[in-house]
Design an enzyme around this catalytic site. Structure first.
Site, PDB file in Angstrom:
ATOM      1  N   ARG A  75      68.866 160.641  31.917  1.00  0.00           N
ATOM      2  CA  ARG A  75      70.086 161.407  32.183  1.00  0.00           C
ATOM      3  C   ARG A  75      69.702 162.752  32.805  1.00  0.00           C
ATOM      4  O   ARG A  75      68.805 163.431  32.310  1.00  0.00           O
ATOM      5  CB  ARG A  75      70.837 161.620  30.881  1.00  0.00           C
ATOM      6  N   ARG A 144      74.129 169.915  25.106  1.00  0.00           N
ATOM      7  CA  ARG A 144      74.033 168.981  26.249  1.00  0.00           C
ATOM      8  C   ARG A 144      74.594 169.603  27.529  1.00  0.00           C
ATOM      9  O   ARG A 144      74.969 170.763  27.551  1.00  0.00           O
ATOM     10  CB  ARG A 144      74.824 167.721  25.906  1.00  0.00           C
ATOM     11  N   LYS A 207      73.683 166.290  18.060  1.00  0.00           N
ATOM     12  CA  LYS A 207      74.054 166.721  19.410  1.00  0.00           C
ATOM     13  C   LYS A 207      75.125 167.807  19.371  1.00  0.00           C
ATOM     14  O   LYS A 207      75.890 167.914  18.392  1.00  0.00           O
ATOM     15  CB  LYS A 207      74.541 165.525  20.217  1.00  0.00           C
ATOM     16  N   LYS A 209      78.058 169.878  22.069  1.00  0.00           N
ATOM     17  CA  LYS A 209      78.655 169.776  23.412  1.00  0.00           C
ATOM     18  C   LYS A 209      79.588 170.943  23.700  1.00  0.00           C
ATOM     19  O   LYS A 209      80.376 171.321  22.837  1.00  0.00           O
ATOM     20  CB  LYS A 209      79.406 168.460  23.535  1.00  0.00           C
ATOM     21  N   CYS A 428      83.027 153.421  29.252  1.00  0.00           N
ATOM     22  CA  CYS A 428      81.638 153.817  29.028  1.00  0.00           C
ATOM     23  C   CYS A 428      80.732 152.721  29.596  1.00  0.00           C
ATOM     24  O   CYS A 428      81.196 151.650  29.968  1.00  0.00           O
ATOM     25  CB  CYS A 428      81.378 154.003  27.540  1.00  0.00           C
ATOM     26  N   CYS A 434      73.389 149.658  26.940  1.00  0.00           N
ATOM     27  CA  CYS A 434      73.569 150.483  25.748  1.00  0.00           C
ATOM     28  C   CYS A 434      73.197 149.706  24.491  1.00  0.00           C
ATOM     29  O   CYS A 434      73.775 148.652  24.189  1.00  0.00           O
ATOM     30  CB  CYS A 434      75.007 150.973  25.636  1.00  0.00           C
ATOM     31  N   CYS A 473      81.908 150.458  21.824  1.00  0.00           N
ATOM     32  CA  CYS A 473      81.734 150.667  20.379  1.00  0.00           C
ATOM     33  C   CYS A 473      82.495 151.917  19.989  1.00  0.00           C
ATOM     34  O   CYS A 473      83.020 152.625  20.855  1.00  0.00           O
ATOM     35  CB  CYS A 473      80.236 150.754  20.030  1.00  0.00           C
ATOM     36  N   CYS A 477      82.249 157.284  23.880  1.00  0.00           N
ATOM     37  CA  CYS A 477      81.654 157.910  25.068  1.00  0.00           C
ATOM     38  C   CYS A 477      82.627 158.075  26.244  1.00  0.00           C
ATOM     39  O   CYS A 477      82.395 158.909  27.109  1.00  0.00           O
ATOM     40  CB  CYS A 477      80.421 157.133  25.496  1.00  0.00           C
TER      41      CYS A 477
HETATM   42 FE1  SRM Z   1      77.655 158.810  24.456  1.00  0.00          FE
HETATM   43  C1  SRM Z   1      75.381 157.521  22.310  1.00  0.00           C
HETATM   44  C2  SRM Z   1      76.413 156.940  26.938  1.00  0.00           C
HETATM   45  C3  SRM Z   1      79.449 160.621  26.653  1.00  0.00           C
HETATM   46  C4  SRM Z   1      79.569 160.008  21.877  1.00  0.00           C
HETATM   47  N1  SRM Z   1      76.106 157.511  24.605  1.00  0.00           N
HETATM   48  C5  SRM Z   1      75.263 157.146  23.614  1.00  0.00           C
HETATM   49  C6  SRM Z   1      74.108 156.298  24.150  1.00  0.00           C
HETATM   50  C7  SRM Z   1      72.982 157.215  24.498  1.00  0.00           C
HETATM   51  C8  SRM Z   1      73.666 155.126  23.245  1.00  0.00           C
HETATM   52  C9  SRM Z   1      72.509 155.343  22.310  1.00  0.00           C
HETATM   53  O1  SRM Z   1      72.518 156.323  21.518  1.00  0.00           O
HETATM   54  O2  SRM Z   1      71.619 154.501  22.309  1.00  0.00           O
HETATM   55  C10 SRM Z   1      74.791 155.716  25.407  1.00  0.00           C
HETATM   56  C11 SRM Z   1      73.868 155.294  26.548  1.00  0.00           C
HETATM   57  C12 SRM Z   1      74.455 154.118  27.294  1.00  0.00           C
HETATM   58  C13 SRM Z   1      73.788 153.812  28.558  1.00  0.00           C
HETATM   59  O3  SRM Z   1      73.235 152.692  28.676  1.00  0.00           O
HETATM   60  O4  SRM Z   1      73.833 154.605  29.486  1.00  0.00           O
HETATM   61  C14 SRM Z   1      75.814 156.787  25.700  1.00  0.00           C
HETATM   62  N2  SRM Z   1      77.783 158.848  26.434  1.00  0.00           N
HETATM   63  C15 SRM Z   1      77.272 157.933  27.286  1.00  0.00           C
HETATM   64  C16 SRM Z   1      77.786 158.124  28.694  1.00  0.00           C
HETATM   65  C17 SRM Z   1      76.765 157.779  29.767  1.00  0.00           C
HETATM   66  C18 SRM Z   1      79.064 157.288  28.872  1.00  0.00           C
HETATM   67  C19 SRM Z   1      79.500 157.085  30.296  1.00  0.00           C
HETATM   68  O5  SRM Z   1      79.698 155.939  30.632  1.00  0.00           O
HETATM   69  O6  SRM Z   1      79.666 158.066  31.038  1.00  0.00           O
HETATM   70  C20 SRM Z   1      78.196 159.602  28.620  1.00  0.00           C
HETATM   71  C21 SRM Z   1      77.065 160.534  28.976  1.00  0.00           C
HETATM   72  C22 SRM Z   1      77.500 161.958  28.917  1.00  0.00           C
HETATM   73  C23 SRM Z   1      76.477 162.933  29.407  1.00  0.00           C
HETATM   74  O7  SRM Z   1      76.282 163.019  30.605  1.00  0.00           O
HETATM   75  O8  SRM Z   1      75.902 163.653  28.572  1.00  0.00           O
HETATM   76  C24 SRM Z   1      78.504 159.740  27.134  1.00  0.00           C
HETATM   77  N3  SRM Z   1      79.171 160.151  24.296  1.00  0.00           N
HETATM   78  C25 SRM Z   1      79.846 160.694  25.337  1.00  0.00           C
HETATM   79  C26 SRM Z   1      81.057 161.311  24.868  1.00  0.00           C
HETATM   80  C27 SRM Z   1      82.119 161.979  25.740  1.00  0.00           C
HETATM   81  C28 SRM Z   1      81.785 163.418  26.003  1.00  0.00           C
HETATM   82  O9  SRM Z   1      80.750 163.930  25.569  1.00  0.00           O
HETATM   83  O10 SRM Z   1      82.595 164.074  26.656  1.00  0.00           O
HETATM   84  C29 SRM Z   1      81.091 161.122  23.497  1.00  0.00           C
HETATM   85  C30 SRM Z   1      82.254 161.525  22.549  1.00  0.00           C
HETATM   86  C31 SRM Z   1      82.321 162.980  22.297  1.00  0.00           C
HETATM   87  C32 SRM Z   1      81.465 163.356  21.136  1.00  0.00           C
HETATM   88  O11 SRM Z   1      80.260 163.497  21.306  1.00  0.00           O
HETATM   89  O12 SRM Z   1      82.001 163.474  20.027  1.00  0.00           O
HETATM   90  C33 SRM Z   1      79.902 160.396  23.153  1.00  0.00           C
HETATM   91  N4  SRM Z   1      77.458 158.809  22.431  1.00  0.00           N
HETATM   92  C34 SRM Z   1      78.387 159.308  21.559  1.00  0.00           C
HETATM   93  C35 SRM Z   1      77.962 158.992  20.213  1.00  0.00           C
HETATM   94  C36 SRM Z   1      78.719 159.355  18.913  1.00  0.00           C
HETATM   95  C37 SRM Z   1      78.365 160.718  18.428  1.00  0.00           C
HETATM   96  C38 SRM Z   1      78.953 161.012  17.084  1.00  0.00           C
HETATM   97  O13 SRM Z   1      79.262 162.177  16.821  1.00  0.00           O
HETATM   98  O14 SRM Z   1      79.088 160.115  16.262  1.00  0.00           O
HETATM   99  C39 SRM Z   1      76.766 158.272  20.337  1.00  0.00           C
HETATM  100  C40 SRM Z   1      75.915 157.698  19.201  1.00  0.00           C
HETATM  101  C41 SRM Z   1      75.065 158.724  18.543  1.00  0.00           C
HETATM  102  O15 SRM Z   1      74.966 159.879  18.936  1.00  0.00           O
HETATM  103  O16 SRM Z   1      74.485 158.335  17.523  1.00  0.00           O
HETATM  104  C42 SRM Z   1      76.488 158.169  21.743  1.00  0.00           C
HETATM  105 FE1  SF4 Z   2      77.342 152.707  24.175  1.00  0.00          FE
HETATM  106 FE2  SF4 Z   2      79.263 152.915  22.399  1.00  0.00          FE
HETATM  107 FE3  SF4 Z   2      78.745 154.950  24.007  1.00  0.00          FE
HETATM  108 FE4  SF4 Z   2      79.865 152.814  24.978  1.00  0.00          FE
HETATM  109  S1  SF4 Z   2      80.757 154.140  23.423  1.00  0.00           S
HETATM  110  S2  SF4 Z   2      78.100 153.880  25.899  1.00  0.00           S
HETATM  111  S3  SF4 Z   2      78.957 151.197  23.812  1.00  0.00           S
HETATM  112  S4  SF4 Z   2      77.387 154.177  22.483  1.00  0.00           S
END
Ligand code: SRM
Ligand code: SF4
Length: 550
Positions: A75, A144, A207, A209, A428, A434, A473, A477
């Site tokens: 990323r 981030r 994390k 944000k 997402c 993922c 899931c 995201c």
């Molecule tokens: Fe996310 C984890 C992709 C925005 C909440 N996110 C992941 C991971 C890294 C999976 C992992 O931990 O193994 C995913 C990688 C998938 C892949 O193959 O690329 C992933 N998140 C993404 C992206 C790429 C989605 C997209 O399609 O655009 C976004 C990348 C953002 C960036 O550039 O930094 C992305 N993730 C978000 C958002 C939205 C936002 O930030 O505006 C959220 C919800 C907001 C929040 O954080 O509360 C989000 N991602 C999560 C979570 C749940 C965190 C939590 O508090 O429980 C995880 C899982 C974790 O952290 O354990 C996660």
């Molecule tokens: Fe992966 Fe769940 Fe985030 Fe989708 S919402 S990219 S399935 S961690």
């Protein structure tokens, strides 16, 4: 604070890592496996990459007793989403040479590469840095990518807000020299010890944000951010920001103690105070966040456990001043405005719809080639939006036609006839990369939107700007819990259905059906659309209509 034995294993990994070094160098050199040592898979996130495997072929490889097909997602941080043409060309080259021939635009205005194999990590990360972008703190328990409405030239307020985003990003970037040592072969200065004055040796519990919104647009979904700044304009310039805290969307199926939370507005600060406010909020979370349970470690839980009053008092005490009373503001939209727009300096910007946020060459539509061809001649910049779209920015009036021609040459219409539903829909990544995906999202979005469009059409609702978001899931995201309709993956082909959010991202939606398949979802939506078309109040949105009945 809990005793050490209660801390999560990740806390131990961070503490032992010597400021994020761990054994990453040894892991990279180990040719016997395509994977990293286990502890390093946690530390790698702070350096901006995740170990993954191709889940489409995981079962077959297990059957053949082979190691999973490991590769890495990298990323790239792009504060406020602005990249130069040269940086675009660098990303394009890396996508072709080291990744899976695609470039992912994320929901936080960053780039992602998928499918990078271990031996290509170092050259890829080095090349990203050579382009003056980086990957440090793109993931991990740190701040981030800082989000901000990307059209900085739109007004003086926009440029000042963008300046705040880049300054915040720099201020909260970890200090460790490990990143430069491992990826850029920089020697540590003799006697120079790493110090992390903001983060400390174990960084944050989870994390963190930050987003900056500029009303009337809430494109960055400010209420989903741990820390948010809402720009307040006075007499055409930036007076300061309302401060929001405690947003966050991650939850787990069936675990009510994990939940999405909409941020609270806690006051107002001047532009000069932004970095100090952010630093102190981060340090409150560093000192008080739950390091014994990663499912309960985000700032939203720290605030709910201790109370918002406690949080504000703590912040004011640490700051040495009180935030002022929050100013009035109004959000009117959240999506991108497609097509050409002109800024205050007379330059033009073309906002393009990018299907599912993935730049690829698919059939006749060659988005990746189109952008590379444009970047080769474009003197302006590229802007990544929080809705996974792209703006070709700072175009002189006389260059507009040539940009349009380059797009058309590659099968991409500069303006496309897309339904309001599709324009706003977010998915997402989910499968196949993922590790946490339980169901499809990005790959299913085209079929899903086509199905919902057909239902809307049935009731004369095709022009309704309804927000639809899908994730593989419950982690959230694509910010699903702030959509009017959300599908959250539960198992292959099965989703939890959430309805009744508002289209400005200020209200959470409600779980209405826990485990439903496509046919059931379409049936449920059909009923809601039929009632909405018949009974809505004038001007009432779909989300508001459904929320009133829940
Ligand atoms: Fe996310 C984890 C992709 C925005 C909440 N996110 C992941 C991971 C890294 C999976 C992992 O931990 O193994 C995913 C990688 C998938 C892949 O193959 O690329 C992933 N998140 C993404 C992206 C790429 C989605 C997209 O399609 O655009 C976004 C990348 C953002 C960036 O550039 O930094 C992305 N993730 C978000 C958002 C939205 C936002 O930030 O505006 C959220 C919800 C907001 C929040 O954080 O509360 C989000 N991602 C999560 C979570 C749940 C965190 C939590 O508090 O429980 C995880 C899982 C974790 O952290 O354990 C996660
Ligand atoms: Fe992966 Fe769940 Fe985030 Fe989708 S919402 S990219 S399935 S961690």
């Amino acid at each position: 604070m809990a005793d050490d034995s209660a801390l999560t294993p990740v806390e131990g990994i961070k503490a032992r890592s010597n400021f994020l070094r761990g054994t990453l160098v040894e892991s990279l050199a180990d040719n016997a496996t395509g994977a990293l040592a286990e502890d390093d898979t946690q530390l790698s996130k702070f350096h901006g990459f995740y170990q993954q495997d191709d889940r489409d072929i995981r079962a077959e490889r297990t059957r053949q007793k082979l190691e999973p097909a490991h590769s890495f997602m990298i990323r790239v941080r792009v504060p406020g989403g602005i990249a130069t043409s040269d940086q675009w060309l660098a990303m394009d080259r890396l996508a072709r040479e080291h990744a899976n021939q695609t470039l992912r635009l994320t929901t936080r205005q960053a780039f992602q590469f998928h499918g990078v194999i271990k031996r290509d990590l170092k050259p890829t990360i080095a090349a990203i840095n050579a382009s003056l972008l980086d990957t440090i703190a793109a993931c991990g328990d740190v701040n981030r990518n800082v989000m901000c409405t990307p059209l900085a030239e739109r007004s003086a307020v926009h440029s000042a807000a963008y300046a705040a985003a880049t300054s915040l990003s720099a201020h909260l970037t970890p200090n460790t020299s490990a990143y430069h040592e491992i990826w850029l072969d920089k020697q540590r200065v003799a006697g120079g010890e790493d110090v992390e004055p903001i983060y400390g040796t174990t960084y944050l519990p989870r994390k963190f944000k930050i987003g900056i919104a500029i009303p009337p647009s809430n494109d960055v979904d400010i209420f989903s951010q741990d820390l948010g700044f809402i720009a307040i304009e006075k007499n055409g310039s930036l007076a300061g920001f309302n401060v929001t805290v405690g947003g966050g969307l991650g939850r787990h199926h069936g675990e009510a103690e994990t939940y999405p939370r909409v941020a609270d507005v806690i006051g107002f600060c001047t532009p000069e105070q932004v970095n100090a406010v952010a630093e102190q909020v981060v340090m409150i979370q560093r000192d008080n966040g739950d390091r014994t349970n990663r499912k309960h470690a985000r700032l939203k839980y720290t605030i709910d456990d201790n109370g918002l009053d406690w949080f504000c008092k703590e912040l004011h005490q640490r700051l040495g001043f009180e935030l002022q009373t929050a100013a009035a503001y109004r959000f009117l939209n959240r999506g991108d405005e497609f097509g050409w727009s002109q800024d205050q300096d007379g330059k033009w910007h073309l906002t393009l719809f990018i299907p599912q946020g993935r730049l690829a060459n698919t059939g006749e539509q060659r988005y990746l080639d189109a952008m590379a061809a444009i970047a080769n001649v474009h003197e302006g910049s590229f802007r990544l939006t929080s809705n996974q779209n792209l703006i070709i920015s700072e175009v002189a009036a006389k260059r507009k036609k040539s940009i349009e021609k380059l797009l058309l040459d590659h099968g991409v219409g500069p303006t496309q006839a897309i339904s309001p539903l599709r324009e706003q829909a977010l998915a997402c990544v989910a499968l196949p990369t993922c590790a946490l995906a339980m169901a499809e999202a990005e790959r299913y979005l085209p079929d899903l939107t086509a199905g919902v469009e057909a239902l809307l059409d049935r009731y004369g609702l095709a022009e309704e700007p309804i927000s639809l978001r899908i994730t593989g899931c419950p982690n959230g995201c694509a910010r699903p819990y702030l959509a009017e309709i959300a599908l959250v993956g539960k198992a292959p082909g099965q989703y939890s259905l959430f309805l009744g959010g508002d289209n400005l991202g200020t209200r959470l939606n409600t779980l209405t059906h826990d485990n439903v398949n496509e046919a059931e979802i379409f049936d449920i939506l059909d009923g809601h659309f039929s009632r909405f078309a018949a009974d809505r109040q004038p001007g009432q949105s779909f989300g508001d209509f459904v929320a009133a009945s829940l």
